[in-house]
Design an enzyme around this catalytic site. Structure first.
Site, PDB file in Angstrom:
ATOM      1  CG  ASP A   1      -2.303   0.487   0.943  1.00 45.64           C
ATOM      2  OD1 ASP A   1      -2.416   1.529   0.268  1.00 45.64           O
ATOM      3  OD2 ASP A   1      -3.267  -0.159   1.364  1.00 45.64           O
TER       4      ASP A   1
ATOM      5  CG  ASP B   1      -4.553   5.715   0.745  1.00 46.20           C
ATOM      6  OD1 ASP B   1      -5.525   4.955   0.885  1.00 46.20           O
ATOM      7  OD2 ASP B   1      -4.427   6.795   1.358  1.00 46.20           O
TER       8      ASP B   1
ATOM      9  CD  GLU C   1      -8.511   4.683  -1.872  1.00 46.48           C
ATOM     10  OE1 GLU C   1      -9.455   4.340  -1.148  1.00 46.48           O
ATOM     11  OE2 GLU C   1      -7.479   5.236  -1.431  1.00 46.48           O
TER      12      GLU C   1
ATOM     13  CG  HIS D   1      -8.849  -0.798   3.974  1.00 46.87           C
ATOM     14  ND1 HIS D   1      -8.609  -0.882   2.621  1.00 46.87           N
ATOM     15  CD2 HIS D   1      -8.477   0.459   4.342  1.00 46.87           C
ATOM     16  CE1 HIS D   1      -8.111   0.260   2.200  1.00 46.87           C
ATOM     17  NE2 HIS D   1      -8.025   1.090   3.220  1.00 46.87           N
ATOM     18  CG  ASP D   2     -11.150   2.720   3.322  1.00 45.00           C
ATOM     19  OD1 ASP D   2     -10.849   2.729   4.535  1.00 45.00           O
ATOM     20  OD2 ASP D   2     -10.418   3.194   2.433  1.00 45.00           O
TER      21      ASP D   2
END
Length: 600
Positions: A119, A227, A285, A357-358
């Protein structure tokens, strides 16, 4: 027809997989599995998942058949946002292990033919990162311009209400500006107050990020999930944003999402970091990205990123806010996914996901986690992973894990949820109403420990888990699902194997089929003479597909390639009555597992 669940996992198959992953565009047929390390597997009894825990569960990932493992952040961090606030990009947080542990894990994944993706969080750092510590030390420090610092609004004193340089609202509630009393200036943080935004206008910042990325690639990493990467270019003047009804702060997204130099920065990153390296994967993302913007970002000729995470479909159920969701209309989810399939048909590439995860658990959010948990979990997986794009599975999704039954704010750990609770209650919203919204949409639902078995802590830890284990682990767990042909896990195995065996899934065209009812999502995938038809009932009621006569004739005599029904008599034609959450996949041509399509 051979059972795709019986996929070979011998050394020969692993070697073949590793070889195919060296070819350009290999990631189009890949299945990526996201690990949230804190909640995956604890190896030392401290209640927090770690790298050695992941190492101990690689058999699960190999058994599932995934190609790539993406790790949420494991860097050194104060954990204000569970690791997305990084204080040292070149070290492992002690909660997760050491660099030696990382190297061992990376080597073990490669030995099994799996790639490892890190990440990359470079829109912001932790306020404890040495770069920011220097930046805030004085107004004339050489690193002052590595972050966004601004004086109070003209004519106002620092710290006065409304004196923030702009009126933007943080993703985690409240203003995006925090006053540094020592210098009398504010720093920008689109997320938590402990996550100051880097100033990508400064070439020294970009060079430092590129150097760090090369360091990880040289260590063996196979790519990055980037991210909120479309937020790195801000409008230099940082103007005020419009204030929506009922909000206290402005929406500044027009001035920080997809900013004026985004493409330039990504192209520079490609030249400085990725050029000349083979077999890598990059996914950006990109919250708020449009189809046209995604086409630009993922056009191979532009050399920016391989694919994007877009957010349209996971924002459909947001009401006046994320935590006051609305019920989706039949066909609404399918219509959104279809738009993206058609929009990126000729240029660009998409990521196929419902969970991460979000996001709250997909079976609780888009399916039925009560009466039809298994059926809806497998139906959602079928309609998603047989589309065109790279597939993503979030940990526990392959088990049909659900939202947790949290009833009190003390149950929650996520900074977004806690900030929302404080702000809502302070504004007069009833506690019960606020908790209800968190119970549907909190990120913590995705972060409860993976349910490995029926033991007290679900096999996750010998200690006390950092967040409560979902009590339904007694019946929903990996151990109970292995080798059970009717389980969600074994269905995922067959689905992933199908994706690997049939090149049409990765490389074929996508065409939506009119099934006569909005709850039925039907589409064809075509590559040369190979054709697949996917027919999924995305509802808890029975519906009969009503295809046009010519369509019915075209699929007469088709083979049932995959079904999620537990009956011994699955549908034999596409037009048969579909049970609640029934999914069927038909093939018009049988293709041997060894066949291959040219890489685009």
């Amino acid at each position: 027809m051979s059972n795709p669940a019986e996929t070979d996992t011998t050394e020969t198959a692993t070697t073949a997989s590793a070889t195919s992953q060296a070819a350009p565009g290999w990631w189009k047929s890949a299945v990526v599995y996201q690990v949230y390390p804190r909640s995956f597997q604890d190896s030392d009894g401290d209640g927090i998942g770690d790298l050695r825990g992941i190492l101990s569960r690689l058999d699960h990932l190999e058994r599932l058949g995934v190609d790539v493992v993406w790790l949420s952040p494991i860097y050194r961090s104060p954990h204000a946002d569970n690791g997305y606030d990084i204080s040292d990009y070149r070290d492992i947080d002690p909660a997760f292990g050491t660099l030696d542990d990382f190297d061992e894990l990376c080597e073990a994944m490669h030995a099994r033919g799996m790639k490892l993706v890190m990440d990359l969080v470079v829109n912001h750092t932790s306020d404890e990162h040495p770069w920011f510590v220097e930046s805030r030390s004085s107004r004339d420090n050489p690193k002052r311009d590595w972050y966004w610092w601004r004086a109070p609004r003209a004519g106002m004193a620092a710290g006065a209400p409304g004196a923030e340089p702009t009126n933007w609202e943080s993703f985690f509630s409240g203003p995006t500006w925090e006053l540094d009393e020592a210098s009398g200036e504010y720093y920008l943080h689109l997320f938590d107050v402990k996550q100051p935004d880097l100033n990508w206008e400064n070439p020294e910042v970009r060079a430092a990020v590129h150097e760090m990325m090369r360091w990880w690639l040289d260590r063996g990493v196979d790519g990055f999930r980037m991210d909120v990467i479309n937020l790195i270019s801000k409008h230099p003047e940082l103007p005020d944003g419009p204030v929506r009804e009922g909000r206290r702060h402005g929406d500044g997204s027009a001035f920080y999402a997809g900013g004026p130099r985004l493409h330039e920065f990504l192209q520079e990153m490609h030249r400085e970091v990725f050029e000349g390296r083979n077999g890598l994967i990059t996914v950006g993302e990109t919250p708020g990205v449009t189809i046209d913007e995604a086409r630009l970002l993922t056009d191979p000729a532009r050399q920016e990123v391989d694919m994007v995470f877009q957010f349209e479909h996971v924002g459909l159920d947001h009401g006046v806010s994320k935590f006051r969701p609305r019920q989706l209309a039949p066909g609404e989810l399918a219509a959104s996914l279809t738009r993206w399939q058609e929009g990126l048909a000729d240029v660009g590439w998409n990521s196929l996901y419902l969970s991460n995860h979000d996001q709250a658990r997909s079976v609780s959010r888009f399916g039925d986690d009560d009466r039809f948990r298994r059926e809806s979990a497998t139906a959602l997986a079928t309609m998603l992973h047989l589309q065109r794009g790279t597939s993503y599975v979030y940990q526990g999704e392959e088990l049909g894990m659900t939202n947790a039954p949290f009833v009190d704010i003390a149950d929650y750990r996520d900074v977004e949820s806690l900030n929302h609770y404080r702000e809502e209650v302070a504004s007069g919203t009833a506690v019960a109403e606020t908790i209800s919204g968190l119970g549907l949409m909190s990120r913590d639902h995705a972060r409860t420990p993976v349910q490995w078995d029926a033991s007290p802590s679900a096999g996750f830890t010998s200690g006390t888990p950092w967040i409560a284990v979902n009590p339904n682990h007694a019946s929903i767990n990996a151990a109970a699902q292995y080798d059970d042909p009717s389980s969600v896990f074994e269905y995922y195995r067959r689905l992933i194997a199908l994706r690997h065996e049939r090149p049409v899934v990765a490389h074929g065209t996508f065409e939506r089929a009119d099934a006569g009812h909005p709850a039925i999502f039907a589409f064809e995938r075509v590559l040369g003479g190979d054709r697949l038809l996917v027919v999924v009932n995305l509802s808890g009621a029975e519906h009969r597909p009503e295809f046009a006569p010519a369509f019915v004739d075209r699929w007469a005599g088709a083979e049932v390639l995959l079904t999620n029904t537990a009956t011994d008599a699955p549908a034999v034609t596409p037009s048969e009555l579909l049970g609640p959450w029934e999914a069927n996949v038909f093939a018009s041509v049988a293709v041997p597992p060894t066949s291959a399509a040219p890489i685009e």
